[in-house]
Design an enzyme around this catalytic site. Structure first.
Site, PDB file in Angstrom:
ATOM      1  N   LYS A 186     101.496  65.426  30.421  1.00 38.41           N
ATOM      2  CA  LYS A 186     101.580  64.158  29.684  1.00 38.41           C
ATOM      3  C   LYS A 186     100.142  63.708  29.407  1.00 38.41           C
ATOM      4  O   LYS A 186      99.761  62.562  29.637  1.00 38.41           O
ATOM      5  CB  LYS A 186     102.349  63.130  30.530  1.00 38.41           C
ATOM      6  CG  LYS A 186     102.656  61.826  29.839  1.00 38.41           C
ATOM      7  CD  LYS A 186     103.781  61.913  28.833  1.00 38.41           C
ATOM      8  CE  LYS A 186     103.952  60.609  28.082  1.00 38.41           C
ATOM      9  NZ  LYS A 186     104.904  60.705  26.971  1.00 38.41           N
ATOM     10  N   ASP A 204     108.053  64.812  27.776  1.00 41.37           N
ATOM     11  CA  ASP A 204     109.251  64.209  27.166  1.00 41.37           C
ATOM     12  C   ASP A 204     109.866  65.139  26.131  1.00 41.37           C
ATOM     13  O   ASP A 204     111.090  65.295  26.053  1.00 41.37           O
ATOM     14  CB  ASP A 204     108.961  62.810  26.587  1.00 41.37           C
ATOM     15  CG  ASP A 204     107.551  62.636  26.063  1.00 41.37           C
ATOM     16  OD1 ASP A 204     106.730  63.539  26.283  1.00 41.37           O
ATOM     17  OD2 ASP A 204     107.265  61.616  25.430  1.00 41.37           O
TER      18      ASP A 204
END
Ligand code: NAD
Length: 340
Positions: A176, A210
């Site tokens: 991330k 994600d």
């Protein structure tokens, strides 16, 4: 045949039920273990007044090998996770969780991926605090994530070596780094550098977590080996397990330089504990990973084939897989297949 010394922690909840079946299967395979049974979690609190007794740690220090059932961790308070403590105590830096389609007719037919998760750093280091503001003792909370160059380097290397030795073609580095520029950024930078050393034999790509979560649902067949940090790996491996029949089929290995602990991915399943209906397959597959680790490759294969034949061909399944077999009946069927 010499017996191998190993520590056994049957665990809480459904732990004793699934471990009983696993020991029967190992027995049928003829691989001899000298089990040192120890306690952890709730069972240890009841017996020794502490969730992680010194005797358990001493045993793993001696045997360097442990088969473990799930341990209950109180949510939100109480003692710290024994699972996390064990991983940190023995520096079990690599958590390896394979996910493979076994039951036909499910949502996905061709899933065969392995999630390799950094197991000692990230948000799981235990630096998680609340702060008092005004009259509210828990007005604010803060968690600290620790990522080191050394920790990232060794997990990335483990993943690429795993790919090389297991005939895997691609490693996806999951991060991330767009938001967590320092922690996830460092992990990505180091993993990319390690990847260069394995090119072109092992393909490397990176994906934001994600997007990975979504891609896993849309097209899980695209993944081969995934390497990621602690929390992301924890979440994605449960997601991956859900793609192929749920937690009852998901094994995990915690590997360090000096010790290894094999366990199911699932927890103690308090909702079905004591009912005799838990699926022991995850624990059986964890035992197969342990046999691989011991280079008992033939026995590991026999165990996996017996399990798959029981589920797919004989159609003997526990309730989580839509069947009616009890844990004991399913276990007896696997043992029969091993002996056949
Ligand atoms: P869980 O994995 O115990 O259960 C989630 C759901 O999956 C439940 O509905 C349960 O019945 C089902 N399930 C799990 N294993 C199954 C099996 N073998 N057969 C059939 N159904 C199965 O997760 P949870 O309820 O969030 O956690 C319960 C406890 O376990 C908590 O204290 C948690 O901290 C702990 N836990 C321990 C470990 C571990 O020891 N490695 C891992 C995860 C959770």
């Amino acid at each position: 045949m010499t017996k191998r010394a190993a520590t056994l922690i049957t665990g809480d909840g459904i732990g004793p039920e699934i471990t009983k079946v696993t020991l029967q299967a190992l027995d049928a395979l003829g691989v001899q273990f000298d089990w040192d049974e120890q306690y952890g979690g709730m069972a240890a609190v009841d017996k020794a007044g502490t969730p992680l007794p010194n005797a358990t740690l001493d045993s793993i220090r001696r045997t360097k090998l442990c088969l473990k059932g799930p341990l209950t961790t109180p949510v939100g308070g109480g003692y710290r996770s024994v699972n996390v403590a064990l991983r940190q105590e023995f520096d079990l830096y690599a958590n390896v969780r394979p996910t493979k389609t076994m039951v036909p007719g499910g949502r996905y037919e061709n899933v065969d991926l392995v999630i390799i998760r950094e197991n000692t750093e990230g948000l799981y280091v235990g630096l998680d605090h609340t702060f008092k503001v005004g009259g509210d003792r828990r007005a604010m909370a803060q968690a600290m994530s620790i990522v080191t160059r050394e920790g990232s380097e060794r997990i990335a290397r483990y993943a690429f070596e795993y790919a090389k030795t297991h005939g895997r073609k691609k490693v996806t580095i999951v991060h991330k780094a767009n938001i967590l520029k320092s922690t996830s950024g460092l992990f990505l930078e180091v993993a990319r550098r390690v990847a260069e050393q394995y090119a072109p034999a092992i393909l490397a790509e990176d994906k934001i977590v994600d997007n990975t979560a979504m891609q896993l649902v849309i097209k899980p067949e695209q993944f081969d080996v995934i390497v990621t940090t602690n929390l992301f790996g924890d979440i994605l491996s449960d997601e991956a397990a859900g793609l192929v029949g749920g937690l009852g089929l998901a094994p995990g290995a915690n590997i360090g330089t000096h010790a290894a602990i094999f366990e199911p991915v699932h927890g103690s399943a308090p909702d079905i504990a004591g009912k005799g209906i838990a699926n022991p397959s995850a624990q059986l597959l964890a035992a197969a990973m342990m046999l691989d680790h011991l280079n008992e490759l033939e026995a590991a294969k026999r165990l996996r084939v017996a399990l798959e034949t029981t589920i797919v061909q004989d159609q003997i399944r526990t309730a989580d897989l839509g069947g009616r077999a009890t844990t004991a009946e399913f276990g007896a069927a696997v043992v029969q297949r091993i002996r056949a």
